[in-house]
Design a protein around this motif. Structure first.
Motif, PDB file in Angstrom:
ATOM      1  N   SER A 299      -0.675   2.247  -4.054  1.00  0.00           N
ATOM      2  CA  SER A 299      -1.803   3.161  -3.865  1.00  0.00           C
ATOM      3  C   SER A 299      -2.179   3.846  -5.170  1.00  0.00           C
ATOM      4  CB  SER A 299      -1.452   4.222  -2.816  1.00  0.00           C
ATOM      5  OG  SER A 299      -1.170   3.602  -1.591  1.00  0.00           O
TER       6      SER A 299
ATOM      7  N   LEU B 102      -4.525   6.692  -1.822  1.00  0.00           N
ATOM      8  CA  LEU B 102      -5.133   5.615  -1.038  1.00  0.00           C
ATOM      9  C   LEU B 102      -6.527   6.011  -0.575  1.00  0.00           C
ATOM     10  CD1 LEU B 102      -4.214   2.838  -0.174  1.00  0.00           C
ATOM     11  CD2 LEU B 102      -3.266   3.840   1.906  1.00  0.00           C
TER      12      LEU B 102
ATOM     13  N   SER C 233       0.831  -1.212   0.000  1.00  0.00           N
ATOM     14  CA  SER C 233       0.000   0.000   0.000  1.00  0.00           C
ATOM     15  C   SER C 233       0.860   1.255   0.000  1.00  0.00           C
ATOM     16  CB  SER C 233      -0.901  -0.008   1.240  1.00  0.00           C
ATOM     17  OG  SER C 233      -0.090   0.052   2.412  1.00  0.00           O
TER      18      SER C 233
ATOM     19  N   LEU D 154      -8.805  -2.637   1.866  1.00  0.00           N
ATOM     20  CA  LEU D 154      -7.422  -2.663   2.340  1.00  0.00           C
ATOM     21  C   LEU D 154      -7.319  -3.635   3.501  1.00  0.00           C
ATOM     22  CD1 LEU D 154      -4.528  -1.483   2.545  1.00  0.00           C
ATOM     23  CD2 LEU D 154      -5.485   0.428   3.805  1.00  0.00           C
TER      24      LEU D 154
END
Ligand SMILES: Cc1cc2nc3c(=O)[nH]c(=O)nc-3n(C[C@H](O)[C@H](O)[C@H](O)COP(=O)(O)OP(=O)(O)OC[C@H]3O[C@@H](n4cnc5c(N)ncnc54)[C@H](O)[C@@H]3O)c2cc1C
Ligand code: SF4
Lengths: 542, 182
Positions: free
Chosen positions: A8, A229, A3, A240
């Motif tokens: 992202s 994100l 991430s 997530l």
């Protein structure tokens, strides 16, 4: 997978196009509220112990060590621990980087053609040009929110538009070093920075707290990667999953079918997918490929870090490097060979060399400083006079690092992570190119410090093979810039991925991090890897 | 505050030794910092990571004092680092680990039970003779002197005051003028 800035950015593009995305992240979530992604968490702080000593953002080197050796003949490994670790947490390294986000220049994509080969290095042109990437650079800058001054750097490549924000306040030390550099004919300019100089993207302007590089921003003025994100999660199409470690990519008949992952309780599950995007960073991405049996002979090879030249001065006056966003000025002059550097290269037996972007900077926090002084009665005086913090200023040059096939990531034969998987082993030694360039530009940077009226100067490099393992300066590079290991190219025999990041061997696996870099340039990798991730994700939809 | 790990004698040796390493360490409560680290698991949540985003010293609510809970994985790492692996299989996936508590027990014993009554020259000689332990203690002394007060040292910010450092400054930050001017 991952991430950080690359993962992202890819998730943002894919969710905007209506795809549903699961983001696996092995680190903890200290960034945002998963139920309400507009709400950012309050776990980051101006706390030197937590961030620089106690591994708050991970990876904890006890749980997830890496190993290092300079050469194969050094044995299985010479060092076990933190090997150029970048945070393992929701947001990845974007969370605690100080976010100098320059673009590469045109020549960076075609060094081989522009300057010619270097003996012992696998120098190659990229399979794309600056012009191919320019629209994605522009998109990345506005997505993350980069503050900069478009006309200030005479070496900059052409841009389709201005920066989304003006630069923030210059640090006092930088005003002195920039003026001295200018007097010697160099061209310092305000560093393009992924920290808000004005409110942007629903987040406030940076207030110069000074705990910037190595720290999460307590007020969330840094944009990378929280902005992409947040957007991906707000689309409602991204899920997530923090604290989930992807242990294997499942492949059947030349196509990825999904991944196996280990959850926080240690249980293994399988997730199926039509596409797999790898954005675990340029060490963990090849590790996962090797754990998955993806055995293209170049996986893990051509690992590059920037070769850092650190040139520091003791000054007569205090310059308070602890106020401001860590680095506010840089100069690019040493990326372009000039007559002096050409002569020095020739003397070193090289056809050419160049350095990298130079960050004007100083050390900012007191625990780090205190440990440098000897103990005893003089300690208190040393700390008050502060010759190694308040009165220290200088430069870090992020030197171009030649790609070498022998510099690589593979799986360590004995050391395991806490989950029982073999850890990444790094075999890395610098090339004569970096060392000769560093020696040359180190002297030129020292000249600037004397122009600033330095009382004394000191030059070190990272890595430095003459230091013992375990120290900050050691044979283990600490640049935090990690590239190569799955280089891109048109020819499957000389590259791992195609120009859009797709594995030649398994085209529904796409790499969206700096593993794909062909050369390291002398610029921080992050804006370029985000631009490449945006481009790769866009291509996935075609 | 009652000690979390050291008994009174051990605490006194550590305090006296830290004072030799960093003059002013006693006033700043550096031994409390070390005690707080070695006894981190005597409180809940363990005193490993102070909270955020602000300390309250420069505005905002005081969040540093609410320590951040650890996950089981974090706890495994920090217990092993502090307590050592003690033959417990899940702590020894890459071999045995000597913990900080044991290193302190041995280091304090080596400095001698009479350390606090020795003159400063003798104290310094004993510290020099225990180079490895002294290096560890000095690292911790620096952390306790100049780290955030919520970890037990730097009492009332006295470590920072001695060096004219404002410490954590959020959410106030520094004005542009403070950044750019001498
Ligand atoms: C102090 C510091 C300063 C920096 N300054 C700059 C700078 O000024 N300019 C610049 O360009 N760059 C800078 N960098 C580098 C920058 O942080 C990285 O280039 C960037 O974060 C890389 O992005 P990424 O998305 O490729 O990977 P990362 O940010 O490394 O993210 C990868 C993520 O993947 C996760 N992951 C890995 N393996 C797995 C797995 N098997 N399963 C699940 N998750 C996994 C990791 O936990 C991590 O969160 C700096 C870094 C640091 C640490
Ligand atoms: S200097 Fe600015 S961007 Fe950096 S952490 Fe502080 S407020 Fe955030």
């Amino acid at each position: 997978m991952g991430s950080g800035p690359g993962g992202s950015a890819a998730a943002d593009v894919l969710t905007a196009a209506g795809w549903s995305v699961v983001i696996f992240e092995k680190g903890r979530n200290h960034l945002l509220d998963l139920d309400d992604p507009e709400r950012l968490k309050g776990d980051y702080s101006n706390d030197e112990l937590k961030f620089t000593i106690r591994h708050f953002l991970g990876p904890d080197p006890f749980l997830e060590p890496r190993t290092f050796r300079r050469r194969e003949r050094d044995g299985d490994h010479a060092f076990v621990g933190d090997v150029n670790n970048v945070p393992s947490t929701v947001g990845g390294g974007g969370v605690h980087a100080d976010g100098k986000l320059p673009r590469f220049r045109e020549a960076d994509f075609r060094l081989h053609t522009e300057y010619g080969p270097i003996d012992g290095a696998a120098l190659a042109d990229w399979p794309l040009t600056y012009d191919d990437l320019e629209p994605f650079y522009a998109e990345a800058e506005s997505l993350v929110g980069v503050a900069g001054d478009a006309g200030a750097n005479p070496f900059a490549a052409p841009r389709s538009g201005p920066y989304p924000m003006p630069p923030g306040a210059p640090m006092y030390g930088a005003t002195l070093s920039a003026a001295a550099a200018e007097r010697l004919g160099y061209h310092p300019y305000p560093a393009p920075t992924g920290a808000n100089s004005v409110p942007y993207g629903g987040r406030p302007a940076c207030n110069n707290c000074g705990f910037c590089a190595f720290y999460g921003c307590p007020i969330h003025a840094k944009g990378d990667p929280v902005a992409p994100l947040q957007r991906a999660l707000l689309s409602g199409r991204a899920e997530l999953r923090p604290e989930t470690f992807v242990s294997r990519i499942n492949i059947s008949n030349g196509r990825a079918t999904g991944v196996d992952y280990v959850d926080a309780a240690g249980h293994t599950h399988t997730e199926t997918a039509r596409h797999v995007v790898l954005a675990a960073g340029a060490v963990e991405t090849p590790r996962l490929m090797l754990l998955s049996g993806l055995d293209h002979p170049l996986v893990g090879r051509h690992l590059m870090f920037h070769f850092q030249t650190l040139v520091m001065a003791g000054l007569r006056q205090r310059v308070h490097p602890h106020r401001g966003r860590s680095v506010t000025h840089v100069h690019d002059d040493h990326l372009v060979p000039d007559d002096r550097s050409k002569r020095a290269a020739k003397d070193a037996g090289l056809p050419w060399f160049r350095g990298g972007m130079v960050e004007h900077c100083g050390p900012s926090t007191p625990i780090q400083e205190a440990k440098l002084y000897p103990w005893g009665d003089a300690h208190a005086r040393s700390m008050r006079e502060s010759s190694l913090r308040e009165r220290m200023w200088g430069f870090t040059m992020q030197g171009e690092d030649m790609p070498q096939a022998t510099n690589r990531v593979d799986l360590d034969p004995t050391v395991r992570d806490v989950r029982g998987f073999p850890v990444a082993r790094i075999t890395y030694d610098s090339h004569r190119f970096e060392r000769a360039a560093s020696a040359h530009y180190g002297e030129r940077l020292t000249e600037i410090l004397h122009e600033m009226d330095a009382e004394w100067t000191v030059t070190t490099t990272s890595p430095d093979a003459s230091f013992p393992y375990g120290d900050f300066i050691s044979p283990v590079p600490q640049s935090k810039h990690v590239m190569g290991t799955a280089r891109m190219g048109a020819d499957p025999s000389t590259s791992v991925v195609d120009p859009y990041g797709r594995l030649h061997d398994v085209p529904n696996i796409v790499i969206a991090d700096s593993s794909v870099f062909v050369t390291s340039s002398g610029y921080g990798p992050t804006l370029t890897l985000v631009a490449l991730a945006l481009r790769a994700a866009t291509a996935m939809m075609r | 505050m009652p000690q979390l790990f050291f008994d009174d004698d051990a605490y006194a040796v550590v305090a006296a030794a830290c004072e030799r390493l960093i003059p002013g360490a006693t006033d700043a409560g550096v031994a409390d910092y070390v005690d707080g680290l070695l006894g981190a698991f005597a409180v809940d949540p363990p005193r490993i990571w102070a909270g955020g985003p602000f300390s309250g010293r420069h505005g905002g609510d005081a969040g540093f004092g609410s320590f951040i809970p650890l996950t089981p994985m974090d706890e495994l790492a920090w217990r092993t680092r502090i307590e050592g692996s003690q033959g417990i299989a899940e702590r020894e996936f890459n071999g045995p680990v000597v913990g900080l508590q044991q290193r302190y027990r041995e280091g304090i014993a080596a400095l001698g039970a009479d350390f606090t009554t020795c003159d400063p020259e003798e104290q310094d000689a004993r510290l020099r003779a225990q180079a490895d332990f002294t290096a560890l203690l000095y690292e911790h002394a620096c952390e306790g002197m100049y780290g955030a007060p919520e970890y037990g040292g730097n009492r009332n910010g006295s470590g920072w005051q001695r060096i004219d450092f404002e410490g954590d400054v959020q959410p106030r930050g520094y004005t542009d003028e403070k950044v750019s001017q001498p």
